[in-house]
Write a protein that holds these residues in place. Structure first.
Motif, PDB file in Angstrom:
ATOM      1  N   PRO A  64       0.820  -1.217   0.000  1.00 11.46           N
ATOM      2  CA  PRO A  64       0.000   0.000   0.000  1.00 11.46           C
ATOM      3  C   PRO A  64       0.858   1.273   0.000  1.00 11.46           C
ATOM      4  O   PRO A  64       0.390   2.332  -0.409  1.00 11.46           O
ATOM      5  CB  PRO A  64      -0.817  -0.097   1.289  1.00 11.46           C
ATOM      6  CG  PRO A  64      -0.297  -1.255   2.052  1.00 11.46           C
ATOM      7  CD  PRO A  64       0.614  -2.047   1.177  1.00 11.46           C
ATOM      8  N   LEU A  65       2.115   1.169   0.401  1.00 11.80           N
ATOM      9  CA  LEU A  65       2.999   2.341   0.403  1.00 11.80           C
ATOM     10  C   LEU A  65       3.434   2.743  -1.001  1.00 11.80           C
ATOM     11  O   LEU A  65       3.908   3.860  -1.200  1.00 11.80           O
ATOM     12  CB  LEU A  65       4.232   2.083   1.283  1.00 11.80           C
ATOM     13  CG  LEU A  65       3.959   1.923   2.778  1.00 11.80           C
ATOM     14  CD1 LEU A  65       5.250   1.650   3.532  1.00 11.80           C
ATOM     15  CD2 LEU A  65       3.247   3.145   3.335  1.00 11.80           C
ATOM     16  N   ASN A  66       3.267   1.865  -1.970  1.00 13.98           N
ATOM     17  CA  ASN A  66       3.649   2.193  -3.346  1.00 13.98           C
ATOM     18  C   ASN A  66       2.901   3.423  -3.848  1.00 13.98           C
ATOM     19  O   ASN A  66       3.478   4.274  -4.510  1.00 13.98           O
ATOM     20  CB  ASN A  66       3.404   0.995  -4.269  1.00 13.98           C
ATOM     21  CG  ASN A  66       3.910   1.237  -5.671  1.00 13.98           C
ATOM     22  OD1 ASN A  66       4.989   1.782  -5.861  1.00 13.98           O
ATOM     23  ND2 ASN A  66       3.129   0.842  -6.658  1.00 13.98           N
ATOM     24  N   LYS A  67       1.630   3.519  -3.532  1.00 13.78           N
ATOM     25  CA  LYS A  67       0.796   4.644  -4.001  1.00 13.78           C
ATOM     26  C   LYS A  67       0.481   5.628  -2.869  1.00 13.78           C
ATOM     27  O   LYS A  67      -0.471   6.397  -2.968  1.00 13.78           O
ATOM     28  CB  LYS A  67      -0.508   4.117  -4.608  1.00 13.78           C
ATOM     29  CG  LYS A  67      -0.302   3.311  -5.881  1.00 13.78           C
ATOM     30  CD  LYS A  67       0.149   4.187  -7.017  1.00 13.78           C
ATOM     31  CE  LYS A  67       0.261   3.390  -8.304  1.00 13.78           C
ATOM     32  NZ  LYS A  67       0.730   4.205  -9.407  1.00 13.78           N
ATOM     33  N   ASN A  68       1.263   5.613  -1.807  1.00 14.02           N
ATOM     34  CA  ASN A  68       1.072   6.558  -0.715  1.00 14.02           C
ATOM     35  C   ASN A  68       1.736   7.890  -1.073  1.00 14.02           C
ATOM     36  O   ASN A  68       2.942   7.923  -1.328  1.00 14.02           O
ATOM     37  CB  ASN A  68       1.684   6.003   0.573  1.00 14.02           C
ATOM     38  CG  ASN A  68       1.551   6.961   1.737  1.00 14.02           C
ATOM     39  OD1 ASN A  68       0.554   7.653   1.870  1.00 14.02           O
ATOM     40  ND2 ASN A  68       2.564   7.009   2.568  1.00 14.02           N
ATOM     41  N   TYR A  69       0.963   8.968  -1.101  1.00 13.54           N
ATOM     42  CA  TYR A  69       1.510  10.281  -1.457  1.00 13.54           C
ATOM     43  C   TYR A  69       1.336  11.297  -0.323  1.00 13.54           C
ATOM     44  O   TYR A  69       1.446  12.496  -0.535  1.00 13.54           O
ATOM     45  CB  TYR A  69       0.874  10.792  -2.748  1.00 13.54           C
ATOM     46  CG  TYR A  69       1.186   9.875  -3.908  1.00 13.54           C
ATOM     47  CD1 TYR A  69       2.483   9.776  -4.405  1.00 13.54           C
ATOM     48  CD2 TYR A  69       0.205   9.076  -4.475  1.00 13.54           C
ATOM     49  CE1 TYR A  69       2.789   8.912  -5.452  1.00 13.54           C
ATOM     50  CE2 TYR A  69       0.511   8.221  -5.519  1.00 13.54           C
ATOM     51  CZ  TYR A  69       1.797   8.141  -6.003  1.00 13.54           C
ATOM     52  OH  TYR A  69       2.093   7.287  -7.024  1.00 13.54           O
ATOM     53  N   LEU A 154       9.354  -0.872   5.251  1.00 11.94           N
ATOM     54  CA  LEU A 154       9.153   0.502   5.693  1.00 11.94           C
ATOM     55  C   LEU A 154       7.917   0.648   6.589  1.00 11.94           C
ATOM     56  O   LEU A 154       6.949  -0.100   6.456  1.00 11.94           O
ATOM     57  CB  LEU A 154       8.956   1.415   4.479  1.00 11.94           C
ATOM     58  CG  LEU A 154      10.070   1.452   3.442  1.00 11.94           C
ATOM     59  CD1 LEU A 154       9.608   2.251   2.224  1.00 11.94           C
ATOM     60  CD2 LEU A 154      11.334   2.043   4.036  1.00 11.94           C
ATOM     61  N   LYS A 155       7.975   1.633   7.470  1.00 13.84           N
ATOM     62  CA  LYS A 155       6.824   2.110   8.247  1.00 13.84           C
ATOM     63  C   LYS A 155       6.676   3.583   7.906  1.00 13.84           C
ATOM     64  O   LYS A 155       7.650   4.334   8.013  1.00 13.84           O
ATOM     65  CB  LYS A 155       7.079   2.003   9.748  1.00 13.84           C
ATOM     66  CG  LYS A 155       6.850   0.666  10.345  1.00 13.84           C
ATOM     67  CD  LYS A 155       6.817   0.712  11.866  1.00 13.84           C
ATOM     68  CE  LYS A 155       8.154   1.119  12.448  1.00 13.84           C
ATOM     69  NZ  LYS A 155       8.280   0.881  13.884  1.00 13.84           N
ATOM     70  N   PHE A 156       5.501   4.000   7.510  1.00 15.22           N
ATOM     71  CA  PHE A 156       5.283   5.399   7.182  1.00 15.22           C
ATOM     72  C   PHE A 156       4.771   6.137   8.414  1.00 15.22           C
ATOM     73  O   PHE A 156       3.838   5.700   9.077  1.00 15.22           O
ATOM     74  CB  PHE A 156       4.284   5.543   6.035  1.00 15.22           C
ATOM     75  CG  PHE A 156       3.990   6.967   5.686  1.00 15.22           C
ATOM     76  CD1 PHE A 156       4.937   7.741   5.040  1.00 15.22           C
ATOM     77  CD2 PHE A 156       2.783   7.549   6.026  1.00 15.22           C
ATOM     78  CE1 PHE A 156       4.694   9.067   4.720  1.00 15.22           C
ATOM     79  CE2 PHE A 156       2.517   8.866   5.704  1.00 15.22           C
ATOM     80  CZ  PHE A 156       3.487   9.630   5.055  1.00 15.22           C
TER      81      PHE A 156
END
Length: 159
Positions: A64-69, A154-156
């Protein structure tokens, strides 16, 4: 004569392999945060362990981080070290979160020959967790680098 030559070549190849394995082990032990495999397994999910500790790769387009902006900072999923800033993230189209630069000093680099040619592998500089690889096909208007990172590593943390 052919048998002697084959024995010499075989001996040489065995010696080269042994030295390379010793060097790789030494590099992994040189990070400030060290834990046993059982400690890492207790703290990480199965997929996090596979990527961070066994240098695995998650399936493309699965994070889900791939498309996290959103604005924020991407931290190591194993030890919480800040690694990448959202302002340096871009959509590379590869299926993995991509950045044009790292937070300097927090990412370590080594050479990986696992698929038959040299690639620059990235690790968390504090725990040695495998993050991904860096390539020279990133945005030309910035650094020209593409840090291709496994999202599960990764952790955002939002701003």
């Amino acid at each position: 004569m052919k048998k002697i030559l084959l024995l010499v070549i075989a001996g040489f190849l065995c010696n080269c392999n042994g030295s390379a394995q010793k060097k790789e082990t030494k590099e992994k032990e040189s990070f400030p945060i060290t834990k046993t495999d059982s400690e890492w397994k207790a703290e990480l999910t199965e997929m996090e362990y596979y990527v961070l500790r066994e240098a695995g790769t998650e399936r493309a387009f699965s994070s889900p981080l791939n498309k996290n902006y959103k604005k924020g900072v991407y931290h190591c999923a194993a030890c919480d070290t800040p690694l990448f800033k959202s302002e340096h993230k871009f959509d590379s189209g590869t299926g993995w979160p991509s950045f044009d630069r790292e937070i300097e000093g927090n990412v370590a680099f080594s050479t990986d020959y696992k698929i038959g040619y040299a690639r620059t592998e990235e690790h968390c500089a504090n725990c040695g967790g495998h993050l991904g690889h860096v390539f020279n096909d990133g945005p030309k208007d910035t650094t020209g680098k593409r840090h291709c990172i496994n999202g599960v590593a990764l952790k955002f943390k939002p701003e």
